[in-house]
Design a protein around this motif. Sequence first.
Motif, mmCIF file in Angstrom:
data_model
loop_
_atom_site.group_PDB
_atom_site.id
_atom_site.type_symbol
_atom_site.label_atom_id
_atom_site.label_comp_id
_atom_site.label_asym_id
_atom_site.label_seq_id
_atom_site.Cartn_x
_atom_site.Cartn_y
_atom_site.Cartn_z
ATOM 1 N N LEU A 125 -17.617 45.158 103.125
ATOM 2 C CA LEU A 125 -19.034 44.975 103.434
ATOM 3 C C LEU A 125 -19.706 46.343 103.401
ATOM 4 N N VAL A 126 -20.650 46.528 102.465
ATOM 5 C CA VAL A 126 -21.323 47.819 102.339
ATOM 6 C C VAL A 126 -22.701 47.606 101.709
ATOM 7 N N ASP A 127 -23.696 48.335 102.217
ATOM 8 C CA ASP A 127 -25.049 48.303 101.653
ATOM 9 C C ASP A 127 -25.603 46.888 101.493
ATOM 10 N N GLY A 128 -25.349 46.045 102.476
ATOM 11 C CA GLY A 128 -25.917 44.702 102.443
ATOM 12 C C GLY A 128 -25.248 43.760 101.465
ATOM 13 N N LYS A 129 -24.065 44.120 100.979
ATOM 14 C CA LYS A 129 -23.335 43.247 100.059
ATOM 15 C C LYS A 129 -21.885 43.113 100.511
ATOM 16 N N ILE A 130 -21.312 41.966 100.205
ATOM 17 C CA ILE A 130 -19.896 41.727 100.464
ATOM 18 C C ILE A 130 -19.187 41.658 99.119
ATOM 19 N N TYR A 131 -18.168 42.478 98.957
ATOM 20 C CA TYR A 131 -17.335 42.478 97.758
ATOM 21 C C TYR A 131 -16.007 41.827 98.134
ATOM 22 N N PHE A 132 -15.517 40.945 97.271
ATOM 23 C CA PHE A 132 -14.291 40.227 97.631
ATOM 24 C C PHE A 132 -13.501 39.866 96.378
ATOM 25 N N ARG A 133 -12.238 39.529 96.601
ATOM 26 C CA ARG A 133 -11.346 39.190 95.483
ATOM 27 C C ARG A 133 -10.338 38.156 95.959
ATOM 28 N N PHE A 134 -10.057 37.167 95.095
ATOM 29 C CA PHE A 134 -9.019 36.176 95.376
ATOM 30 C C PHE A 134 -7.704 36.609 94.736
ATOM 31 N N PRO A 135 -6.557 36.253 95.316
ATOM 32 C CA PRO A 135 -5.284 36.517 94.648
ATOM 33 C C PRO A 135 -5.283 35.883 93.263
ATOM 34 N N SER A 136 -4.760 36.597 92.287
ATOM 35 C CA SER A 136 -4.773 36.082 90.911
ATOM 36 C C SER A 136 -4.003 34.772 90.803
ATOM 37 N N GLU A 137 -2.995 34.582 91.674
ATOM 38 C CA GLU A 137 -2.208 33.348 91.621
ATOM 39 C C GLU A 137 -3.034 32.116 92.006
ATOM 40 N N LEU A 138 -4.123 32.339 92.742
ATOM 41 C CA LEU A 138 -4.950 31.221 93.193
ATOM 42 C C LEU A 138 -6.247 31.074 92.407
ATOM 43 N N ARG A 139 -6.687 32.156 91.788
ATOM 44 C CA ARG A 139 -8.048 32.203 91.264
ATOM 45 C C ARG A 139 -8.358 31.080 90.283
ATOM 46 N N GLU A 140 -7.460 30.824 89.330
ATOM 47 C CA GLU A 140 -7.746 29.815 88.317
ATOM 48 C C GLU A 140 -7.921 28.434 88.950
ATOM 49 N N GLU A 141 -7.045 28.115 89.908
ATOM 50 C CA GLU A 141 -7.160 26.815 90.555
ATOM 51 C C GLU A 141 -8.430 26.711 91.386
ATOM 52 N N LEU A 142 -8.730 27.770 92.121
ATOM 53 C CA LEU A 142 -9.867 27.716 93.036
ATOM 54 C C LEU A 142 -11.195 27.563 92.311
#
Length: 426
Positions: A128-145
């Motif tokens: 969380l920085v400068d009014g934005k949230i940066y995030f990442r999903f595990p690559s093993e889950l990303r395609e399904e999610l």
Amino acid sequence: MKGTDRSPVLRKHVSIIHSDTSRSKWGLVQRKVVNSLLLRARETIIEAIGSSDKERLDEYLEKTKGQEINYEIPLHRLKKDIHFDSNDHSLIKEALFGLATSAIEYNIINSRGVKEWAVMPILSYGKLVDGKIYFRFPSELREELLYPSVYANIDLAIQNSFISTQSLALYENVYRFINVGETPIFPVDTLKRLLGIDTSSYVEFKAFNTKVIKKAVKEINHQSNIEIFEVELKRTGRKVSGIRFKIKPNAAYKVLEDTDTTIEMSEYEYALHELGITKKQSQRIFDRLSIAELEERINAIQTTLRQRSDIDNPAAYAWTVLNAEETPSSPQTRTSVSKPPTESKLIIDGKLPFEEIERRASDELMLKLKDMYVSTMSSKRTAKDKELHAIAVSGQWDDDALYNSFASYVESTMYIRRDLMKHLTD
């Protein structure tokens, strides 16, 4: 609750809905934050490729498979998504910390009969920085999610109406069965884990039922677009061992005409779709079979189709098995997997939908089929079959339940009785 504004709708994969959060102690804020992040990530992909077309999404996800990809969401957007109106962002930071550091178990229930298990945090990165949230999903889950084939649609306006973590968790776990009308039987400990409750809590079922289930059901019925109208308790001896929820659309819930809220496929409907069963046929099956029977037959069909190459029409074979009086034994229990006998060959080689049979049949043939149906139903023992028999005897053939049951009977009978098929006109 009244629908007042059009709200975002999240397509949420069932492996996330059906996950064990009891050890990570997810709270209500965390559950809402997850839904907001999933929604934003999927929007980002659609923006990147300029389309929500399934093939384009598939191509993008395949191209980026295994890559670590960052997403971002303005803090004010996330706060709006979860109805968070405080300037104290410590709760959001705690939610992100928990999502990135606490592992949860996925797919602890798999209704297709495949034993799958995975454990990992849902976020591999958050900032969380400068009014934005940066995030990442595990690559093993990303395609399904981000492009799930089996998902439920979660309306963020509805999720934000809940004040209990367990109510939201129960809503997500039962909502996806709305087309079926009932959930599978959840073992008590499994249900606790799905609701984020440690299995050692509420040792006495009476306490669990009073303090968790009844309160959650009351809130769901009051705040959401579904109604849990029956909580069925399954007992082993005198002990409650499982719970089934029977559900229907909530007639008191107002849905705007321009809302995006729709009811998507549960995994049962998806499995039937993959077998070639139409939506209308699926509904007939849901009316006829319990969840347990449906699971058993789907698993038997899938096993048979994997092991046999002599079935020329899988959809017709699946339809026959789904409408059979008893579930067929699996191929493993047979002494051989030789070519099916002539009668089976006739059943699976081709079929006509009821609408076509009705169009081509003479009045005399339809009367004969109705007489045969009434005779068959007279020997049935279930309350539902007895009710259908009574409706048929009274001549109310336009009744929806009777129509569906009779249509299924006619389709199956015509495949088996080739002497009846010859009476159809071209």
